[in-house]
Design an enzyme around this catalytic site. Structure first.
Site, PDB file in Angstrom:
ATOM      1  N   GLU A  70       5.659 -28.456   5.698  1.00 44.90           N
ATOM      2  CA  GLU A  70       6.475 -27.391   6.272  1.00 44.90           C
ATOM      3  C   GLU A  70       6.179 -26.064   5.570  1.00 44.90           C
ATOM      4  O   GLU A  70       5.833 -25.060   6.203  1.00 44.90           O
ATOM      5  CB  GLU A  70       7.945 -27.753   6.102  1.00 44.90           C
ATOM      6  CG  GLU A  70       8.946 -26.662   6.436  1.00 44.90           C
ATOM      7  CD  GLU A  70      10.319 -27.034   5.926  1.00 44.90           C
ATOM      8  OE1 GLU A  70      11.150 -27.444   6.749  1.00 44.90           O
ATOM      9  OE2 GLU A  70      10.566 -26.921   4.697  1.00 44.90           O
ATOM     10  N   ASP A 104      18.014 -28.199   9.383  1.00 42.77           N
ATOM     11  CA  ASP A 104      16.916 -28.135  10.347  1.00 42.77           C
ATOM     12  C   ASP A 104      17.321 -27.352  11.589  1.00 42.77           C
ATOM     13  O   ASP A 104      16.525 -26.583  12.149  1.00 42.77           O
ATOM     14  CB  ASP A 104      16.493 -29.545  10.796  1.00 42.77           C
ATOM     15  CG  ASP A 104      15.427 -30.164   9.913  1.00 42.77           C
ATOM     16  OD1 ASP A 104      15.259 -29.701   8.766  1.00 42.77           O
ATOM     17  OD2 ASP A 104      14.769 -31.124  10.368  1.00 42.77           O
TER      18      ASP A 104
END
Length: 378
Positions: free
Chosen positions: A69, A262
């Site tokens: 990420e 998220d």
């Protein structure tokens, strides 16, 4: 505003700060200074660390690991800011330590490593792969392809081919997109998804620049993800769960069915898709909903929420990131709270300390988006 064609057609990107009266030179300075702080600032602010003579990594400061990420985010930030040396450093570290050259995860990336490159997990997280592919394609367009592993477009196409075709013809492993519904999976082995992974604005570009045989797949994936997000985002609150079934209902695996860390990325993703492609007026309505829900909640009081808005008495772990993405929704919203969110964000400093990594990634992407600097690089 809502009638203007997307930036992919016009080549024009809205500078929302400028529209609300902030001086252009101050906007330019804020973007440059924020980038400088994140990558080269003091030890309580920076999230990037050089490694050796020609590599570097972004550290998840809350978990003390390096994630696909963060690496893929760093590459996207570097290419948007036209910093090829930084881009190449991050990519070389990623390719050296995270990339699988064989086995069931061939052409995927191990999602978590120690800063010394030791793998903490072998499996991939698909949000990394899609960001790697998009950043590499932008790099190819901006700087041209170089020698391996800096043959950016070839590397991107290799990743995208694996994401779609892994497991075909008896090959070991699983694809990252469900071949039937064309939705991205949480991980290749799961029959469910993460709403914040859905980036239809990237898939539109994969359909232009990705492997030729998969271009129709990516067009269909973009449409499928846009439809999915309508199911995943609550019709009143606009909140999306961290994990969900393909029908959009929350998936509570390991407790991740609520609006939590998220989920914050969804507002930014929807707004950026609207800015680039103007695909769906629902994106305006959705952006209005998320801003309406948070309009009167101080950042210090952000909590965990069920998607219907029920408060779960647990503080938000990344309130700076949440405020930033709520502000980024002003790229698409046309409701009464647009200006207030932009003002709150403009006056918000970067987060410092242990948990700064994720907040500040969302902060910088939101800053780029609102200043008209998060662009398609042709």
């Amino acid at each position: 505003m809502t009638n203007r064609k997307g930036a992919s057609f016009t080549g024009e990107y809205r500078n929302v700060f400028l529209e609300f009266g902030y001086p252009e030179e101050e906007i330019e300075k804020k973007v440059a200074d924020t980038f400088e702080q994140l990558f080269f600032g003091d030890e309580n602010t920076r999230i990037y660390y050089p490694a050796g003579e020609d590599m570097g990594y972004l550290l998840d400061t809350g978990n003390l690991d390096v994630r696909t990420e963060g690496q893929s985010y760093g590459m996207m930030m570097a290419v948007q800011m036209d910093n090829q040396e930084l881009f190449n450093r991050i990519w070389k570290w990623t390719h050296t330590y995270m990339w699988h050259d064989s086995g069931r995860y061939k052409h995927y990336f191990a999602w978590s490593c120690r800063p010394d490159g030791t793998r903490l997990a072998q499996g991939p997280a698909p949000d990394g792969e899609e960001y790697f592919a998009m950043a590499l394609l932008f790099a190819s367009n901006r700087w041209g392809d170089g020698e391996y592993p800096f043959d950016y477009s070839r590397q991107a196409k290799q990743i995208l081919a694996a994401c779609v075709h892994k497991g075909e013809g008896g090959e070991e492993g699983d694809p990252m997109w469900d071949p039937t519904n064309k939705l991205i999976k949480f991980v290749p082995e799961t029959p469910w998804t993460d709403p914040s992974y859905h980036l239809p604005h990237f898939y539109e570009l994969f359909s232009l620049w990705g492997p030729e045989e998969d271009r129709q797949f990516w067009k269909e994936a973009a449409a499928a993800s846009r439809d999915f997000l309508k199911r995943a985002c609550h019709p009143v609150t606009g909140l999306a769960p961290e994990y969900s079934e393909y029908d959009g209902t929350p998936n509570f695996t390991r407790g991740h069915g609520n609006f939590y860390s998220d989920s914050y990325r969804v507002a930014l993703n929807v707004a950026l898709d609207y800015e680039w492609f103007r695909a769906d007026p629902w994106q305006v309505e959705q952006s209005n909903r998320i801003q309406e829900f948070f309009a009167h909640v101080p950042m210090e009081e952000y909590k965990v929420y069920a998607v219907d808005g029920t408060v779960i008495e647990e503080p938000a772990l990344h309130p700076v990131g949440l405020l930033a993405t709520n502000a980024a929704a002003s790229l698409a919203s046309n409701g009464p709270h647009r200006k207030a969110f932009v003002e709150r964000f403009w006056n918000l400093p970067l987060r410092k300390g242990k948990r700064r990594y994720y907040d500040n990634c969302l902060y910088f992407f939101s800053l780029l988006a609102l200043s008209g600097k998060y662009r398609i690089i042709f």
